[in-house]
Design an enzyme around this catalytic site. Sequence first.
Site, PDB file in Angstrom:
ATOM      1  N   THR A  43      36.895 -84.790  85.467  1.00 52.13           N
ATOM      2  CA  THR A  43      37.843 -84.874  84.332  1.00 52.13           C
ATOM      3  C   THR A  43      37.477 -83.862  83.245  1.00 52.13           C
ATOM      4  O   THR A  43      38.265 -83.619  82.338  1.00 52.13           O
ATOM      5  CB  THR A  43      37.878 -86.305  83.747  1.00 52.13           C
ATOM      6  N   ASP A  49      26.118 -92.815  92.636  1.00 49.29           N
ATOM      7  CA  ASP A  49      27.045 -91.752  92.219  1.00 49.29           C
ATOM      8  C   ASP A  49      26.268 -90.442  92.038  1.00 49.29           C
ATOM      9  O   ASP A  49      25.921 -90.074  90.920  1.00 49.29           O
ATOM     10  CB  ASP A  49      27.692 -92.211  90.901  1.00 49.29           C
ATOM     11  N   ASP A  55      26.852 -79.377  98.980  1.00 49.30           N
ATOM     12  CA  ASP A  55      25.938 -78.356  99.517  1.00 49.30           C
ATOM     13  C   ASP A  55      26.474 -77.964 100.892  1.00 49.30           C
ATOM     14  O   ASP A  55      27.588 -78.369 101.255  1.00 49.30           O
ATOM     15  CB  ASP A  55      24.512 -78.936  99.605  1.00 49.30           C
TER      16      ASP A  55
HETATM   17  O1  C5P Z   1      31.497 -95.685  79.299  1.00 50.37           O
HETATM   18  P1  C5P Z   1      32.630 -95.347  80.224  1.00 50.37           P
HETATM   19  O2  C5P Z   1      33.435 -96.558  80.668  1.00 50.37           O
HETATM   20  O3  C5P Z   1      33.505 -94.233  79.671  1.00 50.37           O
HETATM   21  O4  C5P Z   1      31.897 -94.794  81.533  1.00 50.37           O
HETATM   22  C1  C5P Z   1      32.601 -94.301  82.627  1.00 50.37           C
HETATM   23  C2  C5P Z   1      31.659 -93.908  83.728  1.00 50.37           C
HETATM   24  O5  C5P Z   1      32.424 -93.257  84.749  1.00 50.37           O
HETATM   25  C3  C5P Z   1      30.570 -92.920  83.323  1.00 50.37           C
HETATM   26  O6  C5P Z   1      29.422 -93.193  84.134  1.00 50.37           O
HETATM   27  C4  C5P Z   1      31.165 -91.587  83.656  1.00 50.37           C
HETATM   28  O7  C5P Z   1      30.209 -90.610  83.931  1.00 50.37           O
HETATM   29  C5  C5P Z   1      31.967 -91.917  84.920  1.00 50.37           C
HETATM   30  N1  C5P Z   1      33.068 -91.001  85.230  1.00 50.37           N
HETATM   31  C6  C5P Z   1      34.137 -90.764  84.374  1.00 50.37           C
HETATM   32  N2  C5P Z   1      35.136 -89.908  84.737  1.00 50.37           N
HETATM   33  C7  C5P Z   1      35.119 -89.315  85.930  1.00 50.37           C
HETATM   34  C8  C5P Z   1      34.059 -89.542  86.813  1.00 50.37           C
HETATM   35  C9  C5P Z   1      33.044 -90.408  86.426  1.00 50.37           C
HETATM   36  O8  C5P Z   1      34.168 -91.318  83.289  1.00 50.37           O
HETATM   37  N3  C5P Z   1      36.119 -88.540  86.277  1.00 50.37           N
END
Ligand code: C5P
Length: 230
Positions: free
Chosen positions: A120, A59, A64
Amino acid sequence: MDRDVIIACDFSSKEALYGFLGKFGDIKPFLKVGMELFYKEGPGMVRELKEKGYKIFLDLKLHDIPNTVYRAMKNLASLGVDITNVHAAGGTEMMRYAKRGLEEGARGNLPLLISVTQLTSISEEILRKELLIGASLADTVKAYAQNTKEAGLDGCVCSPLEAPIIAGLGLLSVTPGIRMEGDGKNDQKRVTTPAMARELGSAYIVVGRSITGAADPAEAYTRCMKEFIG
Ligand code: C5P
């Protein structure tokens, strides 16, 4: 459609990650490796995890000029990762170049390529006042998803609540913001359970703290798999 639970490995070092994986015995979950771990441990760790038999969602959210992304993707593909991503905000041509880089760099299996539509952390207010974008957040998400489809990518990172829109375009959705029943939301605003994400049509759910913060992570993972896959 393949469905799976991907564990967000938001650890600060390889030692911390391996300590966590040691709790799973013979189980080898699908892992998401993000910028924090990748920039600390480098591509060697990804190769090592692949050699150990883990599936990897790398991820790094590339964004770019098309040629740079094409060349970077060629290198990432050679690591043998299973899913990787770009920012749709880089434009349709950049996404096409990213896909071509993966196709040329892949050894064996072609990784799935997905796009991030809007982070988000971006609100309607940031969109308007800082980025000077007049369209609504929802409209930009739809337009970026449409561009993703036109560029030939496989899917989008989105909330499970947006998964039906993404599925309507024939794209798969990779959805964070998942919490098991009874777990805290932490900093996530809109969360769904694995069962709810399944109903909404998520292909892959990305679960971090509900598993990494559990007293017994292997048990939490197994419960999550059962709820999502059945
Ligand atoms: O701990 P948690 O379940 O909240 O982690 C969610 C993961 O998904 C994290 O690595 C976070 O950076 C990623 N993420 C997110 N929302 C997004 C994109 C990625 O929570 N829109």
